[in-house]
Design an enzyme around this catalytic site. Structure first.
Site, PDB file in Angstrom:
ATOM      1  N   ASN A   9       0.876  -1.166   0.000  1.00  0.00           N
ATOM      2  CA  ASN A   9       0.000   0.000   0.000  1.00  0.00           C
ATOM      3  C   ASN A   9       0.917   1.220   0.000  1.00  0.00           C
ATOM      4  O   ASN A   9       1.444   1.602   1.036  1.00  0.00           O
ATOM      5  CB  ASN A   9      -0.888  -0.035   1.258  1.00  0.00           C
ATOM      6  CG  ASN A   9      -1.765   1.193   1.362  1.00  0.00           C
ATOM      7  OD1 ASN A   9      -1.852   1.990   0.434  1.00  0.00           O
ATOM      8  ND2 ASN A   9      -2.419   1.356   2.502  1.00  0.00           N
ATOM      9  N   TRP A  10       1.092   1.772  -1.181  1.00  0.00           N
ATOM     10  CA  TRP A  10       2.027   2.900  -1.299  1.00  0.00           C
ATOM     11  C   TRP A  10       1.491   4.171  -0.673  1.00  0.00           C
ATOM     12  O   TRP A  10       2.225   5.122  -0.475  1.00  0.00           O
ATOM     13  CB  TRP A  10       2.338   3.175  -2.781  1.00  0.00           C
ATOM     14  CG  TRP A  10       3.140   2.131  -3.484  1.00  0.00           C
ATOM     15  CD1 TRP A  10       3.611   0.947  -2.972  1.00  0.00           C
ATOM     16  CD2 TRP A  10       3.590   2.170  -4.860  1.00  0.00           C
ATOM     17  NE1 TRP A  10       4.307   0.252  -3.932  1.00  0.00           N
ATOM     18  CE2 TRP A  10       4.308   0.981  -5.104  1.00  0.00           C
ATOM     19  CE3 TRP A  10       3.427   3.084  -5.893  1.00  0.00           C
ATOM     20  CZ2 TRP A  10       4.880   0.694  -6.342  1.00  0.00           C
ATOM     21  CZ3 TRP A  10       4.001   2.799  -7.132  1.00  0.00           C
ATOM     22  CH2 TRP A  10       4.721   1.621  -7.347  1.00  0.00           C
ATOM     23  N   LYS A  11       0.205   4.213  -0.409  1.00  0.00           N
ATOM     24  CA  LYS A  11      -0.445   5.427   0.110  1.00  0.00           C
ATOM     25  C   LYS A  11      -0.133   6.609  -0.820  1.00  0.00           C
ATOM     26  O   LYS A  11       0.009   6.418  -2.021  1.00  0.00           O
ATOM     27  CB  LYS A  11      -0.021   5.673   1.558  1.00  0.00           C
ATOM     28  CG  LYS A  11      -0.229   4.420   2.428  1.00  0.00           C
ATOM     29  CD  LYS A  11      -0.112   4.653   3.890  1.00  0.00           C
ATOM     30  CE  LYS A  11      -0.350   3.337   4.625  1.00  0.00           C
ATOM     31  NZ  LYS A  11      -0.343   3.470   6.065  1.00  0.00           N
ATOM     32  N   HIS A  97      -9.771   1.441   4.478  1.00  0.00           N
ATOM     33  CA  HIS A  97      -8.518   1.645   5.209  1.00  0.00           C
ATOM     34  C   HIS A  97      -8.757   2.653   6.342  1.00  0.00           C
ATOM     35  O   HIS A  97      -9.527   3.591   6.195  1.00  0.00           O
ATOM     36  CB  HIS A  97      -7.428   2.160   4.258  1.00  0.00           C
ATOM     37  CG  HIS A  97      -6.080   2.141   4.900  1.00  0.00           C
ATOM     38  ND1 HIS A  97      -5.660   3.122   5.768  1.00  0.00           N
ATOM     39  CD2 HIS A  97      -5.079   1.236   4.832  1.00  0.00           C
ATOM     40  CE1 HIS A  97      -4.446   2.822   6.197  1.00  0.00           C
ATOM     41  NE2 HIS A  97      -4.061   1.675   5.646  1.00  0.00           N
ATOM     42  N   GLU A  99      -7.121   5.051   7.399  1.00  0.00           N
ATOM     43  CA  GLU A  99      -6.865   6.464   7.057  1.00  0.00           C
ATOM     44  C   GLU A  99      -8.063   7.052   6.318  1.00  0.00           C
ATOM     45  O   GLU A  99      -8.384   8.227   6.485  1.00  0.00           O
ATOM     46  CB  GLU A  99      -5.568   6.570   6.245  1.00  0.00           C
ATOM     47  CG  GLU A  99      -4.346   6.375   7.146  1.00  0.00           C
ATOM     48  CD  GLU A  99      -3.150   5.733   6.478  1.00  0.00           C
ATOM     49  OE1 GLU A  99      -3.059   5.755   5.240  1.00  0.00           O
ATOM     50  OE2 GLU A  99      -2.289   5.191   7.216  1.00  0.00           O
ATOM     51  N   GLU A 169      -6.033  -4.661  10.318  1.00  0.00           N
ATOM     52  CA  GLU A 169      -4.986  -3.667  10.558  1.00  0.00           C
ATOM     53  C   GLU A 169      -5.298  -2.886  11.830  1.00  0.00           C
ATOM     54  O   GLU A 169      -6.048  -1.897  11.786  1.00  0.00           O
ATOM     55  CB  GLU A 169      -4.907  -2.677   9.389  1.00  0.00           C
ATOM     56  CG  GLU A 169      -4.572  -3.305   8.067  1.00  0.00           C
ATOM     57  CD  GLU A 169      -3.927  -2.282   7.135  1.00  0.00           C
ATOM     58  OE1 GLU A 169      -2.812  -2.541   6.690  1.00  0.00           O
ATOM     59  OE2 GLU A 169      -4.540  -1.236   6.884  1.00  0.00           O
ATOM     60  N   GLY A 175       1.949   2.369  10.750  1.00  0.00           N
ATOM     61  CA  GLY A 175       2.924   3.457  10.619  1.00  0.00           C
ATOM     62  C   GLY A 175       3.602   3.836  11.924  1.00  0.00           C
ATOM     63  O   GLY A 175       4.305   4.842  11.991  1.00  0.00           O
ATOM     64  N   SER A 215       2.819  -1.979  10.528  1.00  0.00           N
ATOM     65  CA  SER A 215       4.256  -2.090  10.831  1.00  0.00           C
ATOM     66  C   SER A 215       4.807  -3.489  10.564  1.00  0.00           C
ATOM     67  O   SER A 215       5.676  -3.971  11.296  1.00  0.00           O
ATOM     68  CB  SER A 215       4.545  -1.662  12.275  1.00  0.00           C
ATOM     69  OG  SER A 215       4.164  -0.315  12.451  1.00  0.00           O
ATOM     70  N   GLY A 236       2.546  -1.150   4.306  1.00  0.00           N
ATOM     71  CA  GLY A 236       2.655   0.267   3.974  1.00  0.00           C
ATOM     72  C   GLY A 236       4.112   0.666   3.783  1.00  0.00           C
ATOM     73  O   GLY A 236       4.693   0.470   2.713  1.00  0.00           O
ATOM     74  N   GLY A 237       4.712   1.201   4.830  1.00  0.00           N
ATOM     75  CA  GLY A 237       6.076   1.747   4.754  1.00  0.00           C
ATOM     76  C   GLY A 237       7.082   0.829   4.079  1.00  0.00           C
ATOM     77  O   GLY A 237       7.852   1.264   3.208  1.00  0.00           O
TER      78      GLY A 237
HETATM   79  P1  PGA Z   1       2.413   0.321   7.668  1.00  0.00           P
HETATM   80  O1  PGA Z   1       0.987   0.582   6.984  1.00  0.00           O
HETATM   81  O2  PGA Z   1       2.944  -0.970   7.140  1.00  0.00           O
HETATM   82  O3  PGA Z   1       3.243   1.503   7.242  1.00  0.00           O
HETATM   83  O4  PGA Z   1       2.179   0.285   9.151  1.00  0.00           O
HETATM   84  C1  PGA Z   1       0.110  -0.486   6.743  1.00  0.00           C
HETATM   85  C2  PGA Z   1      -1.154   0.024   6.106  1.00  0.00           C
HETATM   86  O5  PGA Z   1      -1.625   1.109   6.486  1.00  0.00           O
HETATM   87  O6  PGA Z   1      -1.706  -0.616   5.194  1.00  0.00           O
END
Ligand code: PGA
Length: 252
Positions: A9-11, A97, A99, A169, A175, A215, A236-237
């Site tokens: 997930n590149w966001k 998600h 966010e 999640e 994050g 994470s 994500g990251g």
């Molecule tokens: P993260 O994000 O791996 O940076 O914690 C995961 C996500 O939000 O899908």
């Protein structure tokens, strides 16, 4: 069939040029893997979908959007429809998600409408659920997840539900660098699978892929994926670095 899945997930990261470079490197790393068992998905911003799709080997990498409109089409300035996403060749869409829930006020009802619109255009939703820290500390995290699934998904018929991938999640892990422990992940994944079993029966619950997100990185992916009900990760990251993402793909 239940699949092992690692989805990036590149966001809101990467210019078009940077995104293409990252996709090219992931594609390059996967090139020599024989008999790739893991479904690898890149969840890119909308503007990357088409070009990343053309660049990667479709037998190794699938493409996902990170959101779609609940409306099929029309006068909704700035929105992107499921049909548009499907027209790029993308096959997945991340929905619900945390966010989107927190910053864009998407509630379970809106997410449910998005899921149905996505399915109508043959996209597989990667449906995210997760509790915030207060809810875990109050010990209501199971109730929170149950409600997100019941309202977000459980009015789908069996056939529609079998197109869904679930991502658990915990919001406090996203994050933050603090991942759920393997025990916490397994406990919630089993809870989710049991709910699916009650609603849709054994076959569908056994076949549903449930991913962990929050994470997840090369140093912890193995112990998380080792659990019987954890079928991979939404990353994500660590999906922004080709080597880290590749190492997570090899963590089963
Ligand atoms: P993260 O994000 O791996 O940076 O914690 C995961 C996500 O939000 O899908």
């Amino acid at each position: 069939m239940r699949r092992k899945i690692v989805a990036g997930n590149w966001k809101m990261n990467n210019t078009l040029k940077e995104g293409l470079e990252l996709a090219r490197r992931v594609n390059e790393l996967l090139k020599n893997d024989q008999d790739q068992e893991v479904v690898v998905i890149l969840g890119t911003p909308f503007i990357h979908l088409s070009e990343v799709g053309k660049l990667v080997d479709p037998s190794k990498i699938s493409i996902s959007a990170q959101n779609c409109s609940a409306e099929p089409r029309g006068a909704f300035t700035g929105e992107i429809s499921a049909e548009m996403i499907a027209s790029t060749g993308a096959r997945y869409v991340i929905l619900g998600h945390s966010e989107r829930r927190a910053y864009y006020h998407e509630d379970d009802q809106v997410i449910n409408r998005k899921v149905k619109t996505a399915l109508e255009y043959k996209l597989h939703p990667v449906f995210c659920c997760g509790e915030i820290l207060d809810q875990r500390e109050e010990n209501i995290h199971f109730d929170v997840i149950r409600k997100q699934l019941e309202v977000g998904l459980f009015d789908l018929n069996q056939d529609a539900f079998s197109g869904i991938i679930i991502a658990y999640e915990p919001v406090w892990a996203i994050g933050t660098g603090v991942n759920a422990t393997p025990e916490q992940a397994q406990e919630m994944h089993k809870f989710i699978r049991d709910l699916i079993n009650k609603k849709y029966g054994k076959e569908i619950s056994t076949d549903t892929s449930i991913l962990y997100g929050g994470s997840c990185k090369p140093s912890n992916a193995k112990e998380l994926f080792h659990n019987p009900d954890v079928d991979g990760g939404l990353i994500g990251g660590a999906s922004l670095k080709a080597d880290d993402f590749y190492s997570i793909i090899h963590s089963f």
